[in-house]
Design a protein around this motif. Structure first.
Motif, mmCIF file in Angstrom:
data_model
loop_
_atom_site.group_PDB
_atom_site.id
_atom_site.type_symbol
_atom_site.label_atom_id
_atom_site.label_comp_id
_atom_site.label_asym_id
_atom_site.label_seq_id
_atom_site.Cartn_x
_atom_site.Cartn_y
_atom_site.Cartn_z
ATOM 1 N N ASN A 96 0.829 -1.208 0.000
ATOM 2 C CA ASN A 96 0.000 0.000 0.000
ATOM 3 C C ASN A 96 0.866 1.262 0.000
ATOM 4 O O ASN A 96 0.573 2.227 -0.717
ATOM 5 C CB ASN A 96 -0.910 0.026 1.226
ATOM 6 N N LEU A 97 1.922 1.243 0.804
ATOM 7 C CA LEU A 97 2.820 2.399 0.884
ATOM 8 C C LEU A 97 3.484 2.671 -0.469
ATOM 9 O O LEU A 97 3.441 3.790 -0.990
ATOM 10 C CB LEU A 97 3.884 2.154 1.953
ATOM 11 N N VAL A 98 4.077 1.635 -1.057
ATOM 12 C CA VAL A 98 4.805 1.808 -2.317
ATOM 13 C C VAL A 98 3.861 2.191 -3.455
ATOM 14 O O VAL A 98 4.131 3.120 -4.223
ATOM 15 C CB VAL A 98 5.582 0.519 -2.669
ATOM 16 N N GLY A 99 2.737 1.489 -3.565
ATOM 17 C CA GLY A 99 1.823 1.739 -4.666
ATOM 18 C C GLY A 99 1.209 3.122 -4.630
ATOM 19 O O GLY A 99 1.166 3.831 -5.645
ATOM 20 N N GLY A 100 0.732 3.532 -3.451
ATOM 21 C CA GLY A 100 0.095 4.835 -3.348
ATOM 22 C C GLY A 100 1.057 5.980 -3.581
ATOM 23 O O GLY A 100 0.753 6.935 -4.303
ATOM 24 N N LEU A 101 2.239 5.892 -2.988
ATOM 25 C CA LEU A 101 3.205 6.979 -3.110
ATOM 26 C C LEU A 101 3.789 7.052 -4.520
ATOM 27 O O LEU A 101 3.916 8.135 -5.101
ATOM 28 C CB LEU A 101 4.322 6.800 -2.075
ATOM 29 N N ALA A 102 4.104 5.877 -5.095
ATOM 30 C CA ALA A 102 4.735 5.861 -6.411
ATOM 31 C C ALA A 102 3.768 6.200 -7.535
ATOM 32 O O ALA A 102 4.070 7.027 -8.406
ATOM 33 C CB ALA A 102 5.367 4.482 -6.666
ATOM 34 N N PHE A 103 2.587 5.574 -7.527
ATOM 35 C CA PHE A 103 1.667 5.726 -8.653
ATOM 36 C C PHE A 103 0.765 6.955 -8.557
ATOM 37 O O PHE A 103 0.286 7.450 -9.576
ATOM 38 C CB PHE A 103 0.790 4.478 -8.793
ATOM 39 N N THR A 104 0.523 7.430 -7.334
ATOM 40 C CA THR A 104 -0.391 8.566 -7.189
ATOM 41 C C THR A 104 0.333 9.805 -6.681
ATOM 42 O O THR A 104 0.393 10.829 -7.366
ATOM 43 C CB THR A 104 -1.552 8.221 -6.240
ATOM 44 N N GLY A 105 0.898 9.725 -5.487
ATOM 45 C CA GLY A 105 1.506 10.902 -4.874
ATOM 46 C C GLY A 105 2.628 11.512 -5.689
ATOM 47 O O GLY A 105 2.594 12.703 -6.038
ATOM 48 N N MET A 106 3.642 10.709 -6.027
ATOM 49 C CA MET A 106 4.811 11.254 -6.692
ATOM 50 C C MET A 106 4.556 11.614 -8.148
ATOM 51 O O MET A 106 5.129 12.577 -8.660
ATOM 52 C CB MET A 106 5.976 10.264 -6.589
ATOM 53 N N THR A 107 3.706 10.843 -8.823
ATOM 54 C CA THR A 107 3.444 11.179 -10.232
ATOM 55 C C THR A 107 2.732 12.532 -10.333
ATOM 56 O O THR A 107 3.076 13.368 -11.176
ATOM 57 C CB THR A 107 2.597 10.090 -10.912
ATOM 58 N N LEU A 108 1.739 12.751 -9.479
ATOM 59 C CA LEU A 108 1.024 14.025 -9.501
ATOM 60 C C LEU A 108 1.922 15.176 -9.042
ATOM 61 O O LEU A 108 1.952 16.248 -9.659
ATOM 62 C CB LEU A 108 -0.221 13.950 -8.611
ATOM 63 N N TYR A 109 2.689 14.942 -7.984
ATOM 64 C CA TYR A 109 3.561 15.992 -7.459
ATOM 65 C C TYR A 109 4.636 16.370 -8.479
ATOM 66 O O TYR A 109 4.909 17.547 -8.713
ATOM 67 C CB TYR A 109 4.213 15.526 -6.154
ATOM 68 N N ALA A 110 5.238 15.356 -9.111
ATOM 69 C CA ALA A 110 6.335 15.601 -10.040
ATOM 70 C C ALA A 110 5.892 16.374 -11.274
ATOM 71 O O ALA A 110 6.650 17.174 -11.826
ATOM 72 C CB ALA A 110 6.976 14.269 -10.458
ATOM 73 N N THR A 111 4.666 16.155 -11.709
ATOM 74 C CA THR A 111 4.223 16.783 -12.955
ATOM 75 C C THR A 111 3.399 18.046 -12.754
ATOM 76 O O THR A 111 3.199 18.800 -13.719
ATOM 77 C CB THR A 111 3.387 15.795 -13.796
ATOM 78 N N HIS A 112 2.938 18.289 -11.516
ATOM 79 C CA HIS A 112 2.093 19.468 -11.312
ATOM 80 C C HIS A 112 2.614 20.438 -10.261
ATOM 81 O O HIS A 112 2.072 21.536 -10.132
ATOM 82 C CB HIS A 112 0.678 19.045 -10.928
ATOM 83 N N VAL A 113 3.641 20.048 -9.500
ATOM 84 C CA VAL A 113 4.205 20.958 -8.503
ATOM 85 C C VAL A 113 5.681 21.211 -8.773
ATOM 86 O O VAL A 113 6.123 22.356 -8.882
ATOM 87 C CB VAL A 113 4.019 20.411 -7.067
ATOM 88 N N MET A 114 6.458 20.162 -8.919
ATOM 89 C CA MET A 114 7.901 20.314 -9.112
ATOM 90 C C MET A 114 8.223 21.072 -10.395
ATOM 91 O O MET A 114 9.263 21.718 -10.500
ATOM 92 C CB MET A 114 8.577 18.940 -9.151
ATOM 93 N N THR A 115 7.353 20.990 -11.372
ATOM 94 C CA THR A 115 7.619 21.649 -12.656
ATOM 95 C C THR A 115 7.126 23.095 -12.713
ATOM 96 O O THR A 115 7.418 23.800 -13.673
ATOM 97 C CB THR A 115 6.940 20.868 -13.800
ATOM 98 N N LEU A 116 6.395 23.540 -11.690
ATOM 99 C CA LEU A 116 5.844 24.895 -11.727
ATOM 100 C C LEU A 116 6.907 25.993 -11.814
ATOM 101 O O LEU A 116 6.799 26.890 -12.650
ATOM 102 C CB LEU A 116 4.949 25.134 -10.510
ATOM 103 N N PRO A 117 7.976 25.981 -10.981
ATOM 104 C CA PRO A 117 8.988 27.034 -11.094
ATOM 105 C C PRO A 117 9.626 27.071 -12.477
ATOM 106 O O PRO A 117 9.876 28.138 -13.031
ATOM 107 C CB PRO A 117 10.008 26.655 -10.012
#
Length: 279
Positions: free
Chosen positions: A244-265
């Motif tokens: 649950n930890l790996v799947g949720g963080l890898a497939f949902t949390g990090m994918t969304l964060y990497a493409t919608h927050v980290m790329t903003l600057p």
């Protein structure tokens, strides 16, 4: 439906993770307790539907009602904080530390287990008339679930463990998508629809959810199903939690964060550097 753009709801995800880390111990445990109890009731409800109708799809269609209730009420599941809390750490929010994330996970685990266990006892009591007779059809079905999803994996050895872990990953990919679904709309109908869809997928596909299993397996043990506490921990709960930890963080949390927050600057810098076109 009052839909929010991804850049907006991903920021809300980070904000939610930060607030959960700084929440008091009392509030964290109470909210987690209620989340575990409501999800357990929903699982009991879904199994009852499956037994009475013989149609697993009907149970899967209606199971998300519990998930929707607990998130609309602001309660917390372990599967949700697995995704949200680390984002606040990754985003370098002031005061957020690894120990704070681990504290949040630990408290939510304890609260979820206590809530699910409470309902497990109630279910076992009700389906046996106070432990004075053999369980009814629903109780027997829940006991069989516990056996099949512990000893069934153990029979396949390492391949069974890998399968269990992967089902845990797939589960929280969908469940955490449901958590995010609660944030992508400002209207109640929009939130409900967005949460309902991925939870239906997880339940019908029989993926492994650590909190649902906190209800199913203790229930089975109380009803004298043929597996042990160690079978439950080693051949279900621990690998499921990790999956649950790996799947949720890898497939949902990090994918969304990497493409919608980290790329903003970077996007903002690119826009500022772009030459103006003469009118």
């Amino acid at each position: 439906m009052s839909y929010l753009a991804p850049s907006e709801f991903v920021t809300k995800m980070v904000d939610a993770g930060e607030s959960k880390i700084f929440m008091s111990t009392r509030d964290t445990i109470i909210r987690a307790y209620m989340a575990g109890a409501i999800l357990a009731l929903a699982a009991w409800f879904a199994v009852t539907i499956n037994v009475n109708t013989g149609q697993p799809l009907v149970g899967a269609l209606l199971f998300p009602v519990g998930f929707v209730m607990l998130y609309l009420l602001g309660f917390d599941l372990l599967t949700g904080v697995f995704v949200l809390s680390p984002l606040a750490l990754i985003d370098k929010r002031p005061g957020v530390t690894v120990s704070g994330v681990l504290r949040n996970w630990g408290l939510v685990f304890v609260g979820n287990f206590a809530g699910a266990f409470t309902v497990a006892f109630m279910m076992a009591f009700v389906t046996t008339f106070g432990f004075t007779q053999a369980p009814d059809k629903v109780g027997a079905a829940i006991g069989n679930i516990g056996e099949g999803r512990t000893l069934g994996y153990a029979a396949h050895g390492a391949a069974g463990m890998a399968t269990l872990f992967m089902r845990g990953m797939l589960c929280n990919w969908m469940v955490s998508t449901g958590v995010v679904g609660a944030m992508i709309s400002t209207s109640v109908p929009g939130k409900v629809i967005a949460m309902w869809m991925p939870i239906l997928v997880f339940f019908y596909m029989v993926f492994e959810h650590s909190v649902v299993n906190m209800f199913l397996f203790p229930s089975g043990l109380m009803l004298h199903a043929k597996f042990s506490i160690m079978d439950y921990l080693i051949w279900n709960e621990i690998p499921t939690v990790l999956g649950n930890l790996v799947g949720g963080l890898a497939f949902t949390g990090m994918t969304l964060y990497a493409t919608h927050v980290m790329t903003l600057p970077k996007r903002q810098a690119d826009k500022a550097a772009r030459p103006r076109v003469a009118a």
